[in-house]
Each structure stands twice: as C-alpha cells, then as structure tokens.
Design a protein around this motif. Structure first.
Motif, PDB file in Angstrom:
ATOM      1  N   ASN A 108      47.955  52.402  28.453  1.00 25.67           N
ATOM      2  CA  ASN A 108      47.473  51.671  29.364  1.00 25.67           C
ATOM      3  C   ASN A 108      45.941  51.305  28.459  1.00 25.67           C
ATOM      4  O   ASN A 108      45.585  49.887  28.218  1.00 25.67           O
ATOM      5  N   VAL A 109      45.367  52.403  28.054  1.00 29.53           N
ATOM      6  CA  VAL A 109      43.616  52.003  27.350  1.00 29.53           C
ATOM      7  C   VAL A 109      44.520  51.554  25.985  1.00 29.53           C
ATOM      8  O   VAL A 109      43.155  51.162  25.651  1.00 29.53           O
ATOM      9  N   ALA A 110      44.779  52.149  25.081  1.00 30.39           N
ATOM     10  CA  ALA A 110      44.934  52.178  24.136  1.00 30.39           C
ATOM     11  C   ALA A 110      45.647  50.344  23.504  1.00 30.39           C
ATOM     12  O   ALA A 110      44.839  50.188  22.356  1.00 30.39           O
ATOM     13  N   LEU A 111      46.153  50.168  24.205  1.00 27.03           N
ATOM     14  CA  LEU A 111      47.090  48.735  24.386  1.00 27.03           C
ATOM     15  C   LEU A 111      45.079  47.419  24.511  1.00 27.03           C
ATOM     16  O   LEU A 111      45.836  46.547  23.041  1.00 27.03           O
ATOM     17  N   ALA A 112      44.528  47.960  25.208  1.00 27.13           N
ATOM     18  CA  ALA A 112      43.592  46.985  24.587  1.00 27.13           C
ATOM     19  C   ALA A 112      42.604  47.504  23.826  1.00 27.13           C
ATOM     20  O   ALA A 112      42.086  46.106  22.995  1.00 27.13           O
ATOM     21  N   GLU A 128      42.633  58.820  24.406  1.00 25.57           N
ATOM     22  CA  GLU A 128      43.203  59.970  24.207  1.00 25.57           C
ATOM     23  C   GLU A 128      41.659  60.545  24.526  1.00 25.57           C
ATOM     24  O   GLU A 128      41.595  61.413  25.947  1.00 25.57           O
ATOM     25  N   GLU A 129      41.118  60.700  23.980  1.00 28.65           N
ATOM     26  CA  GLU A 129      39.520  60.462  24.337  1.00 28.65           C
ATOM     27  C   GLU A 129      38.794  60.116  25.333  1.00 28.65           C
ATOM     28  O   GLU A 129      37.813  61.288  26.468  1.00 28.65           O
ATOM     29  N   ILE A 130      39.139  59.767  25.692  1.00 31.28           N
ATOM     30  CA  ILE A 130      38.364  58.412  27.086  1.00 31.28           C
ATOM     31  C   ILE A 130      38.458  59.184  28.250  1.00 31.28           C
ATOM     32  O   ILE A 130      38.398  59.129  29.103  1.00 31.28           O
ATOM     33  N   LEU A 131      39.743  59.067  28.730  1.00 32.25           N
ATOM     34  CA  LEU A 131      40.730  59.544  29.253  1.00 32.25           C
ATOM     35  C   LEU A 131      39.909  61.002  29.216  1.00 32.25           C
ATOM     36  O   LEU A 131      40.048  61.161  30.461  1.00 32.25           O
ATOM     37  N   GLY A 132      39.547  61.323  28.346  1.00 30.74           N
ATOM     38  CA  GLY A 132      40.041  63.061  28.427  1.00 30.74           C
ATOM     39  C   GLY A 132      38.345  63.131  29.386  1.00 30.74           C
ATOM     40  O   GLY A 132      37.931  64.706  30.172  1.00 30.74           O
ATOM     41  N   LEU A 134      36.876  61.181  31.514  1.00 31.25           N
ATOM     42  CA  LEU A 134      37.167  60.548  32.932  1.00 31.25           C
ATOM     43  C   LEU A 134      38.364  61.498  33.508  1.00 31.25           C
ATOM     44  O   LEU A 134      38.323  61.488  34.777  1.00 31.25           O
ATOM     45  N   ASN A 135      38.693  62.766  33.444  1.00 29.67           N
ATOM     46  CA  ASN A 135      39.422  63.133  33.074  1.00 29.67           C
ATOM     47  C   ASN A 135      40.480  62.873  34.568  1.00 29.67           C
ATOM     48  O   ASN A 135      41.569  63.637  35.660  1.00 29.67           O
ATOM     49  N   VAL A 136      41.744  61.974  33.845  1.00 27.56           N
ATOM     50  CA  VAL A 136      42.512  61.518  33.714  1.00 27.56           C
ATOM     51  C   VAL A 136      43.776  62.341  33.319  1.00 27.56           C
ATOM     52  O   VAL A 136      43.754  62.241  31.945  1.00 27.56           O
ATOM     53  N   PRO A 137      45.068  62.754  33.977  1.00 32.04           N
ATOM     54  CA  PRO A 137      45.726  63.394  32.834  1.00 32.04           C
ATOM     55  C   PRO A 137      46.726  62.364  32.419  1.00 32.04           C
ATOM     56  O   PRO A 137      46.892  61.579  32.942  1.00 32.04           O
ATOM     57  N   HIS A 138      46.648  62.565  31.288  1.00 30.15           N
ATOM     58  CA  HIS A 138      47.263  61.489  29.285  1.00 30.15           C
ATOM     59  C   HIS A 138      48.342  62.030  29.677  1.00 30.15           C
ATOM     60  O   HIS A 138      49.110  61.592  28.511  1.00 30.15           O
ATOM     61  N   ARG A 139      49.502  63.139  30.362  1.00 28.81           N
ATOM     62  CA  ARG A 139      50.715  63.408  30.152  1.00 28.81           C
ATOM     63  C   ARG A 139      51.246  62.081  30.101  1.00 28.81           C
ATOM     64  O   ARG A 139      50.655  61.148  30.794  1.00 28.81           O
ATOM     65  N   GLU A 140      52.313  62.083  29.021  1.00 28.11           N
ATOM     66  CA  GLU A 140      53.006  60.595  29.252  1.00 28.11           C
ATOM     67  C   GLU A 140      54.079  60.395  30.640  1.00 28.11           C
ATOM     68  O   GLU A 140      55.184  60.629  31.044  1.00 28.11           O
ATOM     69  N   VAL A 141      53.532  60.012  30.921  1.00 35.48           N
ATOM     70  CA  VAL A 141      53.957  59.694  32.495  1.00 35.48           C
ATOM     71  C   VAL A 141      53.544  58.374  33.279  1.00 35.48           C
ATOM     72  O   VAL A 141      52.196  58.016  32.725  1.00 35.48           O
ATOM     73  N   PRO A 142      54.434  57.627  33.826  1.00 33.02           N
ATOM     74  CA  PRO A 142      54.300  56.549  34.448  1.00 33.02           C
ATOM     75  C   PRO A 142      53.001  56.685  34.999  1.00 33.02           C
ATOM     76  O   PRO A 142      52.939  56.977  36.426  1.00 33.02           O
ATOM     77  N   THR A 143      51.948  55.049  34.866  1.00 35.36           N
ATOM     78  CA  THR A 143      50.724  55.087  35.833  1.00 35.36           C
ATOM     79  C   THR A 143      51.474  54.838  37.188  1.00 35.36           C
ATOM     80  O   THR A 143      50.078  55.228  38.047  1.00 35.36           O
ATOM     81  N   MET A 144      52.075  54.197  37.709  1.00 32.52           N
ATOM     82  CA  MET A 144      52.454  54.230  39.088  1.00 32.52           C
ATOM     83  C   MET A 144      52.630  55.941  39.329  1.00 32.52           C
ATOM     84  O   MET A 144      52.517  55.883  40.480  1.00 32.52           O
ATOM     85  N   ARG A 145      52.429  57.243  38.904  1.00 29.81           N
ATOM     86  CA  ARG A 145      52.620  58.078  39.421  1.00 29.81           C
ATOM     87  C   ARG A 145      51.863  59.004  39.516  1.00 29.81           C
ATOM     88  O   ARG A 145      50.894  59.707  40.187  1.00 29.81           O
ATOM     89  N   LEU A 146      49.955  58.030  39.323  1.00 25.07           N
ATOM     90  CA  LEU A 146      48.923  58.737  39.121  1.00 25.07           C
ATOM     91  C   LEU A 146      48.287  58.154  40.721  1.00 25.07           C
ATOM     92  O   LEU A 146      49.260  57.900  41.231  1.00 25.07           O
ATOM     93  N   SER A 147      47.712  59.000  41.435  1.00 24.94           N
ATOM     94  CA  SER A 147      46.596  58.677  42.514  1.00 24.94           C
ATOM     95  C   SER A 147      45.759  57.799  42.003  1.00 24.94           C
ATOM     96  O   SER A 147      45.381  56.911  40.832  1.00 24.94           O
ATOM     97  N   GLY A 148      45.279  56.361  43.570  1.00 24.68           N
ATOM     98  CA  GLY A 148      44.951  55.672  43.014  1.00 24.68           C
ATOM     99  C   GLY A 148      43.298  56.087  42.485  1.00 24.68           C
ATOM    100  O   GLY A 148      43.046  55.241  41.078  1.00 24.68           O
ATOM    101  N   GLY A 149      42.572  57.200  42.924  1.00 23.41           N
ATOM    102  CA  GLY A 149      41.311  57.797  41.815  1.00 23.41           C
ATOM    103  C   GLY A 149      41.861  57.919  40.062  1.00 23.41           C
ATOM    104  O   GLY A 149      40.976  57.137  39.370  1.00 23.41           O
ATOM    105  N   GLU A 150      42.847  58.216  40.171  1.00 19.69           N
ATOM    106  CA  GLU A 150      43.685  58.388  39.051  1.00 19.69           C
ATOM    107  C   GLU A 150      43.681  57.223  38.654  1.00 19.69           C
ATOM    108  O   GLU A 150      42.967  56.997  37.010  1.00 19.69           O
TER     109      GLU A 150
END
Length: 231
Positions: A108-112, A128-132, A134-150
């Motif tokens: 999602n982030v790289a697409l921009a 990956e650097e920016i997500l790190g 901001l403490n967002v887990p950037h493992r290869e999981v769909p964004t829909m599975r993240l919490s609202g804050g993530e």
C-alpha cells in the motif's frame, strides 16, 4: 507562529471563495501554514470543511482566490501538471484510510511512491523504513487484518512516502476508539513536525484539534482563528 517562514509558507490560501448556485460555502478564506507547523480546522457538518480540503488538494476549483502549495499556485494548473505537483508536494490521510485491503502495508505504501515515479526497489525499501518508524508490522499480510490504529498509521506512512511539503488529514481519528485515537494523533503531529511538513487537520474532535499549533473554525463560510482547547 504566523505561518510564514524564511522562504514563505508551504501552504498559502488567500481570499478563497466557493459557491454552489446561491449558497456560499467559502468566502474570503485565508490560511497560511509553514513547514513544521500544524493547523486544525473545526466546524459542524455542512460548514464547508470538505469543500476547503477539496480546494487545497486541487480537486475543487474555487470561484475565486488562490491556493499556493510549495510556492506554486494550483488553482489554474492544467490537470496533468496539477497531478504531478500534488503527487510530489502533498500527502493526504483520510478518515477510513482508503487503503487497498488485499495488499500488505508495504505494498500500500510503496504503491504511492511507484505512482509518483520512484523505482520499485527504492519504493519498497522506503516503505519498509517508514512503516518501521511508525511501528507498523509490515509482514506480508493483507492490510485488512491490521488493527484500526495500524491501518491509520499505514495511511500516514503512505501520505509521507513522497516526502510532501503539505500533509492534509481529513478526520484521521474519527473512526478510532479513544486510546487508538491518541496514539495515531501522537504519530501524525510528531511526524509532521519532524519531517517539516505543513500539517492541516480537519476534525470534529476537540482533543485532536487542541494538539495543533493553531486552530481555526469555519463559521458562516469564513475561517475564524480560535484559541486552543476548542469545544
């Protein structure tokens, strides 16, 4: 702060006017925000906040006045020039993130960045650097599975990937619970200041608005400066 830096404000709105039929939504709106400065805009539903944001993004052509982003007047730009300028100089965080749920946070982030012309390797590395940061887990999981804050922190990362001069946030915490709201607001205001973005947050939330350097209210089609701790 008065919104003017040594090289002028990153966002400068002068005499902005917008009317639909016989209804005036914006009339003589002025707003200046410097690099590293934050401004909140509050107002009830229907007061024109979304219209103002649309004008700032170049999605709505005002009836009069000017909008300068990173020193360039955008209201008269041709569409392709405007899109390039927006991609380079503006980042936007929406209330519900507006992420592609089937993609991972990194995608999602790289697409921009890819849409902005950055090469794939650099785009993914930067994502990956920016997500790190901001403490967002950037493992290869769909964004829909993240919490609202993530998800919202992912949306902030996406808005920052192209290193914008101006960061706009439309009710960025409106869909979050109180604890998550506070953590996302912490991130939003901190990264804008740290990265030298001019931040404009449109919100109904007085607690979020109170974090801004300056607060404005849309009242009767005009933008009126308020003290902090708005109600």
């Amino acid at each position: 702060m008065d919104g003017t830096g040594a090289e002028g404000p990153m966002l400068a709105v002068n005499g902005l006017r917008y009317a639909v039929a016989d209804r005036v939504l914006l009339d003589g709106v002025d707003l200046k925000v410097s690099a590293g400065e934050s401004a909140a805009v509050v107002g009830p539903s229907g007061s024109g906040k979304s219209t103002l944001l649309g004008c700032l993004m170049g999605l709505i052509r005002p009836s009069g006045g000017s909008v300068r982003v990173a020193g360039s007047e955008i209201t008269k730009m041709r569409q392709r020039v405007l899109e390039r300028h927006r991609s380079k100089h503006m980042g936007v965080v929406f209330q519900f993130g507006e992420l592609l749920p089937e993609l991972s946070p990194v995608e999602n982030v790289a697409l921009a960045a890819l849409l902005g012309g950055t090469g794939a390797r650099q785009a993914y590395q930067r994502a990956e650097e920016i997500l790190g940061e901001l403490n967002v887990p950037h493992r290869e999981v769909p964004t829909m599975r993240l919490s609202g804050g993530e998800r919202q922190r992912t949306a902030v990362a996406r808005a920052l990937i192209n290193e914008p001069s101006v960061l706009l946030a439309d009710e960025p915490t409106g869909a979050l619970d109180t604890g998550t709201r506070d953590s996302v607001a912490d991130v939003l205001f901190a990264v804008a200041k740290d990265r030298g973005c001019a931040l404009v947050v449109v919100t109904h939330d007085a607690e979020v608005a109170g974090r801004a350097d300056r607060c404005w209210a849309l009242d009767g089609s005009r933008l009126v400066q308020r003290g902090l701790g708005v109600s």
